[in-house]
Write an enzyme that holds these catalytic residues in place. Structure first.
Site, mmCIF file in Angstrom:
data_model
loop_
_atom_site.group_PDB
_atom_site.id
_atom_site.type_symbol
_atom_site.label_atom_id
_atom_site.label_comp_id
_atom_site.label_asym_id
_atom_site.label_seq_id
_atom_site.Cartn_x
_atom_site.Cartn_y
_atom_site.Cartn_z
ATOM 1 N N GLY A 113 3.100 0.766 5.604
ATOM 2 C CA GLY A 113 4.181 1.476 6.277
ATOM 3 C C GLY A 113 3.867 1.862 7.703
ATOM 4 O O GLY A 113 4.533 2.730 8.277
ATOM 5 N N CYS A 115 -10.517 5.447 8.388
ATOM 6 C CA CYS A 115 -9.917 5.149 7.096
ATOM 7 C C CYS A 115 -9.253 3.776 7.114
ATOM 8 O O CYS A 115 -9.435 2.963 6.207
ATOM 9 C CB CYS A 115 -8.918 6.236 6.739
ATOM 10 S SG CYS A 115 -8.172 6.048 5.106
ATOM 11 N N ALA A 154 0.861 -1.182 0.000
ATOM 12 C CA ALA A 154 0.000 0.000 0.000
ATOM 13 C C ALA A 154 0.895 1.229 0.000
ATOM 14 O O ALA A 154 1.597 1.487 0.981
ATOM 15 C CB ALA A 154 -0.908 -0.014 1.220
ATOM 16 N N MET A 155 0.884 1.996 -1.085
ATOM 17 C CA MET A 155 1.809 3.112 -1.256
ATOM 18 C C MET A 155 1.045 4.434 -1.225
ATOM 19 O O MET A 155 0.289 4.739 -2.146
ATOM 20 C CB MET A 155 2.570 2.969 -2.575
ATOM 21 C CG MET A 155 3.398 1.695 -2.674
ATOM 22 S SD MET A 155 4.280 1.536 -4.259
ATOM 23 C CE MET A 155 5.486 2.872 -4.113
ATOM 24 N N LEU A 177 -4.293 4.571 -3.333
ATOM 25 C CA LEU A 177 -5.701 4.956 -3.344
ATOM 26 C C LEU A 177 -5.828 6.466 -3.502
ATOM 27 O O LEU A 177 -5.202 7.227 -2.763
ATOM 28 C CB LEU A 177 -6.391 4.535 -2.043
ATOM 29 C CG LEU A 177 -6.353 3.041 -1.709
ATOM 30 C CD1 LEU A 177 -7.108 2.793 -0.404
ATOM 31 C CD2 LEU A 177 -6.940 2.216 -2.839
ATOM 32 N N VAL A 199 7.327 8.584 2.755
ATOM 33 C CA VAL A 199 8.599 7.882 2.920
ATOM 34 C C VAL A 199 8.379 6.445 3.392
ATOM 35 O O VAL A 199 8.967 5.499 2.854
ATOM 36 C CB VAL A 199 9.498 8.632 3.928
ATOM 37 C CG1 VAL A 199 10.813 7.886 4.133
ATOM 38 C CG2 VAL A 199 9.763 10.050 3.462
ATOM 39 N N ASP A 200 7.534 6.263 4.393
ATOM 40 C CA ASP A 200 7.398 4.954 5.029
ATOM 41 C C ASP A 200 6.896 3.891 4.055
ATOM 42 O O ASP A 200 7.497 2.819 3.918
ATOM 43 C CB ASP A 200 6.456 5.051 6.233
ATOM 44 C CG ASP A 200 6.973 5.996 7.302
ATOM 45 O OD1 ASP A 200 8.207 6.051 7.496
ATOM 46 O OD2 ASP A 200 6.157 6.684 7.937
ATOM 47 N N SER A 201 5.796 4.162 3.376
ATOM 48 C CA SER A 201 5.235 3.151 2.489
ATOM 49 C C SER A 201 6.127 2.916 1.270
ATOM 50 O O SER A 201 6.188 1.803 0.739
ATOM 51 C CB SER A 201 3.820 3.534 2.057
ATOM 52 O OG SER A 201 3.817 4.752 1.334
ATOM 53 N N GLY A 236 2.608 7.379 -1.033
ATOM 54 C CA GLY A 236 3.457 8.428 -1.577
ATOM 55 C C GLY A 236 4.403 9.014 -0.550
ATOM 56 O O GLY A 236 5.240 9.856 -0.874
ATOM 57 N N CYS A 250 -5.816 14.302 6.414
ATOM 58 C CA CYS A 250 -5.421 14.267 5.004
ATOM 59 C C CYS A 250 -6.406 14.994 4.095
ATOM 60 O O CYS A 250 -6.000 15.638 3.125
ATOM 61 C CB CYS A 250 -5.234 12.825 4.539
ATOM 62 S SG CYS A 250 -6.771 11.880 4.363
#
Length: 387
Positions: A146, A122, A28-29, A54, A33-35, A31, A218
């Site tokens: 992440g 979420c 699951a990205m 997503l 740093v962690d993911s 955008g 977010c």
């Protein structure tokens, strides 16, 4: 493990996944740093990695806002990162699902006089329910995120535990993760601290290595969530009274959605003593204030509960009066308490009064005998003040 220890980070990721090399894992990205580092580590570890991002809300509004997860610049960053890592990448439009499950619920919660936690909603709905279904449809054996939490398996059952870096631990926000979901999820950053993650990103040549972490909700890039609520639920702007616990009317307010439990600033009333918001009565449009000691909560009831403990259900644990450590805010240490049943509802009874407990917030439960272990939790439905 030192900052930038790539081999150590890859080994830790492989241990966290626990699947044979070559297994398909969806990353699951968002955008961030962690993911992005998770996806890169999984690729380095030899897994068949598929990146999924997503789009959760109108990314046109957030295009110039860095650190606003799942929109605009972050989707662009995720796509570029996937190209750099060398993995397939999909962007899924989940705007309508996110609006229904998170944004509308967020606004409605404020109308009810609650203090919601949209990040938990979420995770509970769009990410750990809908996205897991997508990962399975893609033929994945696991989905990695992440988040800074640890997954462990004891006696064949998955447990969720705090990350090794307690300052980054996100278990509070994941209390609603079910055992079935946890069986499929993996958290490769569990053994890493944030500086190590950034060091690994730099060593891998990822352009987001120095990207700031997101700070705001977010879907409210400006940080001004009240403007969003006013637009979605204008009825929250109906005026009402500010009333002292002793019944005195101290003034008026311009909308109940401006207030949260424990608030002191912005009350615009003066009686010679510090006053705090003690209770919100949305049907009467009344804000009730009182001294700080009136904020002490003796017990609370839980709604939408989840259980990861050894007992078969949270109701069984409550019937047995199970001791717990209860965390009622993400920034607050857990407090000693016990579970109980009150009028057929699961409740948490504190050993000592807990301050500033607000309906709508989450109450995450941990094991007093093993404080790193998350037992589950629920959303706070109602509170009872210390007498």
């Amino acid at each position: 493990m030192s900052d930038g220890d790539l081999d150590g980070a890859v080994a830790a990721a492989r241990a966290a996944v626990g699947l044979p090399v070559g297994a398909r894992v969806v990353a699951a990205m968002s955008g961030g740093v962690d993911s992005t580092v998770v996806a890169a580590l999984l690729k380095k570890a030899g897994y068949d990695v598929v990146g999924v991002t997503l789009q959760l809300y109108d990314h046109g509004q957030a295009l110039k806002k860095k650190g606003a997860c799942c929109a605009g610049q972050d989707i662009h960053d995720a796509r570029l990162a996937a190209e750099t890592i060398g993995i397939p990448h999909y962007v899924l439009d989940y705007e309508s699902r996110f609006r229904d499950a998170v944004i509308d619920q967020f606004a409605d919660s404020y109308l009810r006089g609650e203090t919601p936690v949209p990040c938990i909603r979420c995770n509970q709905t769009v990410k750990f329910r809908d996205l897991l279904d997508v990962a399975r449809d893609l033929g994945a054996e696991a989905m990695a995120t992440g988040h800074y939490v640890r997954r462990a398996v004891t006696d064949g059952r998955p447990q969720m535990r705090k990350a090794i870096d307690h300052s980054r631990d996100q278990s509070y926000f994941l209390f609603a993760t079910t055992a079935e979901q946890l069986d499929f999820l993996r958290f490769p950053l569990a053994d890493l601290a944030k500086p190590q993650v950034r060091g690994v990103a730099a060593e891998l040549g990822l352009r987001i290595a120095a990207k700031p972490d997101s700070q705001d909700i977010c879907f409210v890039p400006s940080g001004d969530y009240r403007t969003l609520i006013d637009r979605l639920r204008p009825q929250g702007r109906e005026a009402g009274e500010i009333v002292h616990l002793d019944g005195r009317v101290l003034g008026t307010h311009g909308g109940i959605t401006d207030y949260t439990i424990g608030q002191r600033r912005g009350l615009n009333v003066a009686v010679g003593e510090p006053l705090f918001v003690v209770r919100l009565e949305p049907e009467a449009r009344r804000v009730v204030v009182g001294p700080r000691e009136a904020l002490l909560t003796g017990s609370l009831t839980l709604d939408e509960t989840n259980w990861l403990g050894d007992e078969p259900t949270i109701e069984a644990a409550a019937d047995a009066g199970r001791p717990v450590l209860a965390r009622v805010r993400s920034t607050r240490d857990p407090s000693a308490a016990r579970l109980a049943m009150q009028d057929g509802v699961v409740s948490v009874v504190f050993d000592s009064g807990e301050e500033g407990v607000a309906p709508g917030q989450a109450c995450a439960l941990y094991d007093p005998a093993d404080p790193d272990r998350l037992l589950g939790g629920g959303f706070i439905k109602a509170t009872t003040a210390v007498v």
